[in-house]
Design an enzyme around this catalytic site. Structure first.
Site, PDB file in Angstrom:
ATOM      1  N   SER A 194       0.808  -1.223   0.000  1.00  0.00           N
ATOM      2  CA  SER A 194       0.000   0.000   0.000  1.00  0.00           C
ATOM      3  C   SER A 194       0.844   1.277   0.000  1.00  0.00           C
ATOM      4  O   SER A 194       1.620   1.502  -0.911  1.00  0.00           O
ATOM      5  CB  SER A 194      -0.934  -0.067   1.208  1.00  0.00           C
ATOM      6  OG  SER A 194      -1.822   0.991   1.222  1.00  0.00           O
TER       7      SER A 194
ATOM      8  N   ASP B 123      -1.519   1.440  -3.682  1.00  0.00           N
ATOM      9  CA  ASP B 123      -2.239   0.313  -4.287  1.00  0.00           C
ATOM     10  C   ASP B 123      -3.676   0.695  -4.653  1.00  0.00           C
ATOM     11  O   ASP B 123      -4.515  -0.167  -4.913  1.00  0.00           O
ATOM     12  CB  ASP B 123      -2.209  -0.928  -3.391  1.00  0.00           C
ATOM     13  CG  ASP B 123      -2.906  -0.706  -2.060  1.00  0.00           C
ATOM     14  OD1 ASP B 123      -3.064   0.460  -1.650  1.00  0.00           O
ATOM     15  OD2 ASP B 123      -3.291  -1.710  -1.417  1.00  0.00           O
TER      16      ASP B 123
ATOM     17  N   GLU C   2     -12.773   5.356   6.387  1.00  0.00           N
ATOM     18  CA  GLU C   2     -11.825   5.821   7.384  1.00  0.00           C
ATOM     19  C   GLU C   2     -11.415   7.226   6.966  1.00  0.00           C
ATOM     20  O   GLU C   2     -11.430   7.557   5.767  1.00  0.00           O
ATOM     21  CB  GLU C   2     -10.599   4.909   7.440  1.00  0.00           C
ATOM     22  CG  GLU C   2     -10.911   3.540   8.027  1.00  0.00           C
ATOM     23  CD  GLU C   2      -9.649   2.749   8.343  1.00  0.00           C
ATOM     24  OE1 GLU C   2      -9.468   2.404   9.511  1.00  0.00           O
ATOM     25  OE2 GLU C   2      -8.851   2.480   7.434  1.00  0.00           O
TER      26      GLU C   2
HETATM   27  C1  16G Z   1      -4.138  -0.678   7.863  1.00  0.00           C
HETATM   28  C2  16G Z   1      -5.596  -0.699   7.505  1.00  0.00           C
HETATM   29  C3  16G Z   1      -6.140   0.712   7.457  1.00  0.00           C
HETATM   30  C4  16G Z   1      -5.893   1.388   8.787  1.00  0.00           C
HETATM   31  C5  16G Z   1      -4.429   1.346   9.137  1.00  0.00           C
HETATM   32  C6  16G Z   1      -4.206   1.831  10.533  1.00  0.00           C
HETATM   33  C7  16G Z   1      -6.778  -2.147   5.975  1.00  0.00           C
HETATM   34  C8  16G Z   1      -6.880  -2.675   4.578  1.00  0.00           C
HETATM   35  N1  16G Z   1      -5.798  -1.298   6.197  1.00  0.00           N
HETATM   36  O1  16G Z   1      -3.385  -0.055   6.864  1.00  0.00           O
HETATM   37  O2  16G Z   1      -7.503   0.619   7.196  1.00  0.00           O
HETATM   38  O3  16G Z   1      -6.316   2.716   8.747  1.00  0.00           O
HETATM   39  O4  16G Z   1      -3.985   0.000   9.090  1.00  0.00           O
HETATM   40  O5  16G Z   1      -2.850   1.709  10.866  1.00  0.00           O
HETATM   41  O6  16G Z   1      -7.562  -2.498   6.849  1.00  0.00           O
HETATM   42  P1  16G Z   1      -2.361   1.808  12.364  1.00  0.00           P
HETATM   43  O7  16G Z   1      -3.041   0.703  13.150  1.00  0.00           O
HETATM   44  O8  16G Z   1      -0.884   1.665  12.288  1.00  0.00           O
HETATM   45  O9  16G Z   1      -2.768   3.152  12.885  1.00  0.00           O
HETATM   46 ZN    ZN Z   2      -3.751   1.115   0.233  1.00  0.00          ZN
END
Ligand code: 16G
Ligand code: ZN
Length: 536
Positions: free
Chosen positions: A66, A285, A379
């Site tokens: 991503s 991505d 989000e």
């Molecule tokens: C991941 C999640 C995203 C979330 C992020 C938070 C998916 C596909 N991706 O990239 O949605 O906002 O984690 O990251 O679910 P963090 O827990 O490091 O704050």
């Molecule tokens: Zn992404």
């Protein structure tokens, strides 16, 4: 067993320091690409088990990291309907990946098969794709070895956006059924979206040129390809694709893309932003989308996931009203704790729609949104979509319109349900949805931004010794542990007007994140720093 043993020997998992294990997190396994070979092999084993458990339906595997830097990569599994891997199976992924030897791996594999009553002689099918990272090429080879060793039919879709792979999984499994989702090919994806876009526009014109920053990721070539399917003159579509260089891997996500724009709260420096020009950014991505423009008077203005969510909810809510379905269909908006408080107030008080808060991570939002006839979830970082239930789709088709206006509303809703990716957040599909809505409303980005005023907010990353000590409740809005920390945060929040703050452990890094919002920028900053000091 012999085939797995032999193949596994070629794809060892790099041992971690004592006491640490690899975990299947919110984005699957994600880390430096050189640690991923063995992990991807083992994820392949799990995907084959999952397919056999799911009546031989196709399972997806996506190789991407991503918005992470080019040196990282990741691997995640997609379930038969195109949504994320069922949560219980995340533990099985973790168990397989952490097996300490090839022999133990075979043992765990066979134990899972026995415990879950999986027939290992049944057919299995896995479809897969990857983003533009160079490391993806060797990881796909590891995956293919696992599929080969387990006698699994493998379909390599090569380079794709993450949402395209999700689409392909669902399209593959529904082909030839009454619920057919689309032709299971990349071209099928473009044709489906282009056709639905035309129906949703209903002769309207796009309101001005749009510059799309593709983070130098897979979204660039895919959007360029997709544009060939859209009759540009008909809709006044004037899209300029920028940051679409995928030949220099080192510039992937570098000073551009949706994550850069959202976290830095400014436009990418290259190409030089043109004042007043409508712009948006995808991530590496192409599953996140952020709109913005640089205002000649007031500077940078950003329209993030919360804005896309409230725009979609407002437009779809009005259409449902005009379609005469307000009493029949339940609409819900799903957010996380990061949603700006002003957006939540706007949706509940102005749009009069219920808002549900879930923990961070698309799988949580998606799951709750599925409980509504129309579930809008985003989000704040720009990842999200709108889900339509079978009842809603049926109502759009079967309701007998009593007026041209009602017919138009029903047809537009049906078109939106085809345009909006139903499997996962999709930046390209979401972008078209936003363009359709702005065209219908005849809105500029400024009109859109005027709907409400964001509360000033601040996000900080805090290094902590062990992030696992931080346990939350109430959709991550309150800390249960360490003891006493939440009381201190509450005290800090009480010192400010219209303030809110929370701290949570990151799901993707060994750190905590603190979010604070308040009536003024300086108060939001001050509060965030106070809370950061509490949890440090
Ligand atoms: C991941 C999640 C995203 C979330 C992020 C938070 C998916 C596909 N991706 O990239 O949605 O906002 O984690 O990251 O679910 P963090 O827990 O490091 O704050
Ligand atoms: Zn992404």
């Amino acid at each position: 067993d012999q085939a797995i043993l032999a193949a596994s020997a070629k794809h060892p998992v790099v041992p971690l320091e004592k006491g640490r294990i690899y975990t299947y997190g919110t984005a699957g396994f994600r880390m430096k690409a050189d640690l991923l070979d063995g992990i991807t092999f083992r994820v392949g084993l799990l995907a084959s088990l999952r397919s056999r458990k799911q009546n031989s339906r196709a399972i997806g595997v996506m190789i991407t990291a991503s918005h992470n830097p080019a040196a990282d990569n990741g691997v995640k599994i997609v379930d038969p309907l195109g949504d994320m891997l069922e949560q219980e199976w995340e533990h099985y992924a973790t168990a397989l990946v952490n097996a300490p030897s090839d022999e133990k791996l075979v043992e765990v594999y066979n134990r899972l098969a026995a415990d879950l009553k999986i027939d290992l002689t049944a057919p299995a099918k896995v479809v897969y794709g990857r983003d533009t990272r160079p490391s993806g090429h060797t990881l796909i080879a590891a995956l293919a070895d696992a599929l080969d060793a387990t006698n699994t039919e493998a379909v390599d879709f090569k380079i794709l956006t993450t949402p395209q792979l999700h689409y392909l999984v669902r399209a593959t499994n529904s082909e030839g059924t009454p619920l057919a989702y689309g032709t299971p090919s990349e071209v099928g994806y473009y044709e489906k979206l282009a056709e639905a876009f035309g129906r949703a526009m209903r002769g309207r014109k796009i309101n001005g040129p749009l510059v799309v920053d593709c983070a130098n990721g897979v979204g660039g070539p895919k959007l360029n390809e997709f544009l060939k399917y859209l009759p540009k003159e008909k809709y006044n579509l004037d899209i300029t694709v920028v940051n679409d260089d995928v030949l220099r891997p080192e510039i992937l996500n570098l000073d551009c893309g949706a994550d850069f724009v959202k976290t830095r709260q400014r436009a990418p420096p290259h190409p030089k932003p043109q004042p007043g020009v409508r712009s948006c950014s995808l991530d590496g991505d192409a599953d996140r989308l952020i709109y913005y423009w640089v205002d000649p008077d007031s500077g940078f203005v950003m329209l993030d996931g919360d804005r896309i969510s409230s725009l979609a909810a407002s437009f779809i809510g009005d259409l449902v009203e005009s379609a005469g379905l307000r009493d029949e269909l339940r609409i819900g908006v799903v957010q996380t704790a990061y949603a700006n408080g002003a957006s939540t107030t706007y949706i509940t008080q102005h749009l009069k729609l219920p808002v549900i808060c879930t923990p961070t991570g698309v799988k949580h939002l998606h799951h709750v949104a599925q409980g509504y006839d129309i579930g809008v979830y985003f989000e704040a970082n720009g990842h999200g979509t709108v889900l339509f239930s079978p009842d809603a789709l049926q109502a759009f088709r079967k309701t007998q319109p009593q007026s041209p206006a009602q017919k138009e509303a029903l047809d537009t809703l049906a078109a939106l349900a085809d345009l909006i990716n139903q499997t996962v957040g999709d930046a390209i599909s979401d972008m078209l949805m936003v363009e359709v809505i702005l065209a219908h409303k005849k809105w500029t980005l400024r009109d859109w931004a005027m709907t409400y005023t964001d509360l000033p907010n601040r996000l900080v990353r805090v290094e902590v010794g062990n992030k696992d000590l931080f346990q939350t409740t109430d959709a991550e809005r309150r800390l249960l542990r360490p003891e006493g920390a939440q009381e201190e945060i509450d005290q800090a929040v009480r010192k400010y007007k219209e303030a809110r703050a929370f701290a949570r452990a990151s799901g993707t890094e060994n750190a905590c994140r603190v979010y604070a919002e308040a009536a003024t920028r300086s108060e939001a900053n001050e509060l965030a720093e106070r809370v950061a000091r509490i949890i440090e």
